[in-house]
Design an enzyme around this catalytic site. Sequence first.
Site, PDB file in Angstrom:
ATOM      1  CD  GLU A 190     -18.182  19.216  13.203  1.00  0.00           C
ATOM      2  OE1 GLU A 190     -17.205  19.477  13.922  1.00  0.00           O
ATOM      3  OE2 GLU A 190     -18.456  19.894  12.191  1.00  0.00           O
ATOM      4  CE  LYS A 236     -14.377  26.226   4.332  1.00  0.00           C
ATOM      5  NZ  LYS A 236     -15.064  25.677   5.516  1.00  0.00           N
TER       6      LYS A 236
HETATM    7  C1  F6R Z   1     -15.260  24.698  11.811  1.00  0.00           C
HETATM    8  C2  F6R Z   1     -14.134  24.825  10.924  1.00  0.00           C
HETATM    9  C3  F6R Z   1     -12.783  24.907  11.537  1.00  0.00           C
HETATM   10  C4  F6R Z   1     -11.780  24.106  10.694  1.00  0.00           C
HETATM   11  C5  F6R Z   1     -10.365  24.273  11.274  1.00  0.00           C
HETATM   12  C6  F6R Z   1      -9.345  23.436  10.523  1.00  0.00           C
HETATM   13  O1  F6R Z   1     -16.468  24.588  11.125  1.00  0.00           O
HETATM   14  O2  F6R Z   1     -14.277  24.896   9.739  1.00  0.00           O
HETATM   15  O3  F6R Z   1     -12.808  24.435  12.843  1.00  0.00           O
HETATM   16  O4  F6R Z   1     -12.151  22.771  10.700  1.00  0.00           O
HETATM   17  O5  F6R Z   1      -9.986  25.611  11.226  1.00  0.00           O
HETATM   18  O6  F6R Z   1      -9.295  23.798   9.180  1.00  0.00           O
HETATM   19  P1  F6R Z   1      -8.667  22.839   8.090  1.00  0.00           P
HETATM   20  O7  F6R Z   1      -9.513  21.631   8.016  1.00  0.00           O
HETATM   21  O8  F6R Z   1      -8.646  23.650   6.840  1.00  0.00           O
HETATM   22  O9  F6R Z   1      -7.278  22.503   8.583  1.00  0.00           O
END
Ligand code: F6R
Length: 609
Positions: free
Chosen positions: A482, A604
């Site tokens: 991470e 995001k």
């Molecule tokens: C990195 C980040 C992405 C998300 C990934 C999954 O900082 O934000 O790697 O973690 O795209 O997104 P979620 O958690 O919304 O499924």
Amino acid sequence: MCGIIGYIGKKNVVPILIEGLKKLEYRGYDSAGIAVVDDGPILRRRAKGKISVLEDVLKQDEVKGNYGIGHTRWATHGRPSEENAHPHQDCTGDIVIVHNGIIEKYMDLKTQLSFEGHKFQTETDTEVIAHLIEKYFQENLEEAVRQAMEHLEGEFAVAVISSRDRDKIVLVKQGPPVIVGLGENEYFISSDVNPLLLYTKDVVFLNDGEMAVIEREGVTYSDFSGKLLKKKIDHINWNPLMIEKSGFKHFMLKEIFEQPRVIRDTLKGRISMDKGKVLLGEIGLPPERIKSIRRVVILACGTSFNASLVGKYFIEEIAGIPVDVEYASEYRYRNFILDKNSLVVAVSQSGETADTLAALRALKVKKPLTLAVCNVESSSIARETAGLLMTHAGPEIGVAATKTFSAQMTALMLLALYLGQINESMDKDTGLSYIKELQRIPTKIESILSQTEGLEKLAKKFISASHFLYLGRWANYPIALEGALKLKEISYIHAEGYPSGEMKHGPIALIDDNMPTMAIAPKDRIYEKIMSNISEIKARSGYVIAVAYEDDKEIEAKVDAVIRIPAILPLLSPFLTTVPLQLFAYYIAAARGADVDQPRNLAKSVTVE
Ligand code: F6R
């Protein structure tokens, strides 16, 4: 991925669309545009780049109206350019649309429509939708949209307006999220709730295969076949302040500083000190099914994947159940070896990540018990699992996930304790010691956050670095991943996270005085092993920064710099080690002048495959 917004009411639509797009900008920001309607034809303004560029265009070439649609793009088909920016239109400019998602086999449709005489102006898949609607349009926009839907495959949330059937926005959903906001004599559409918070908290979430026709007098909901639907109104309890920077330079920094609050909120009401127990009845899974769980599979992507890996250490250690953590994008194409005694946990901040959602849908044939660990209650993933364990992080605006990572670790720790409680693999005293330590974590993080100057100074020494190695072992191996991910995505410095013990099997060849190493070294059961790994790097002229407990005096002599964290039960150390690594990445990126909240090429919420 891509944000769509719309408004119909009495106000000037332009500032509402622009403010809304700014709130959605984290979803994609390579181009943006709006289309508005006053008395005459539909007026479009588009620009390559961020919303601020679109604002400049609007200053030069003003438009106004009291309904319209807008879009911020993350390119899939066609490079970022003004021409490929949404809204897109049909041959006449009478039908204008914005789209989030991907249209499959759009080239077949494009060829057919071109053959029928339609003139295409862009490289996008989206434009076929506008021409298809044009093809079927007679008098009524929703009828034309409905007929067009019959020919579309793929994932789409689409909003359509037409100057030939005025004063309405037609909205369809087949995949990406889209919401109708209900104001007083005004209505909104949006890809998520953030832009709506200033105007209304009453919203309707469309499901796949549904359509909304939004007019000044009200909203009509139907399915794609035209059958009318009665939809539930949801009330959002987030407040507008949650999506402001509150004096911080960037959302990311604000969100890093919010972590003590986020952990407290995620623990709230879920721990009983009297009983020494975790209370998770709310997740909605029957305890007798939980008792029969013999295997856990966690599906996630990106930062959520890294949090899930920490969760693996928690669950295996506390509940004694084997856990596999899988990249959803890989797992969805695998042979699912699951049975009714398997628990599948989908971990996702947004609850809309296409790969995680698709994997979840595909494996359901094996009928495992499913649970979502999610930050958005109304999201697709949260709605499609049998159980739901919410992370109470609040909206996260910085594209790089930080506070939601801590919230996910908190939720997974609670899950580990709950599983251990139900299958009786954990004795009461052990449970109680973890619960007590969990409650102390926010204060410990506050102490890290109260002295960041040294860390900022250290980070600034590395603004010209080209590479970085992050090493961790056991529960901190995921934190190495991470830490490296945060540095890569916001500073664009190449970084690799690695389990320290694997160094000697290859990556040690990279070590020289241009390859600094961040070594995560809490005093845990393998501390001595980590120290040996550090010595191996030092022997090869590597620069080493260690993340170590405040009371670890011996480490000072063995490394080049030390970042201090308070001592904590080793299994829970990832909660603390992660914070300085987030800040380290932040300070380097900010000093390099990078766009911390909206790093290049990212979005995001990744709602495409
Ligand atoms: C990195 C980040 C992405 C998300 C990934 C999954 O900082 O934000 O790697 O973690 O795209 O997104 P979620 O958690 O919304 O499924």
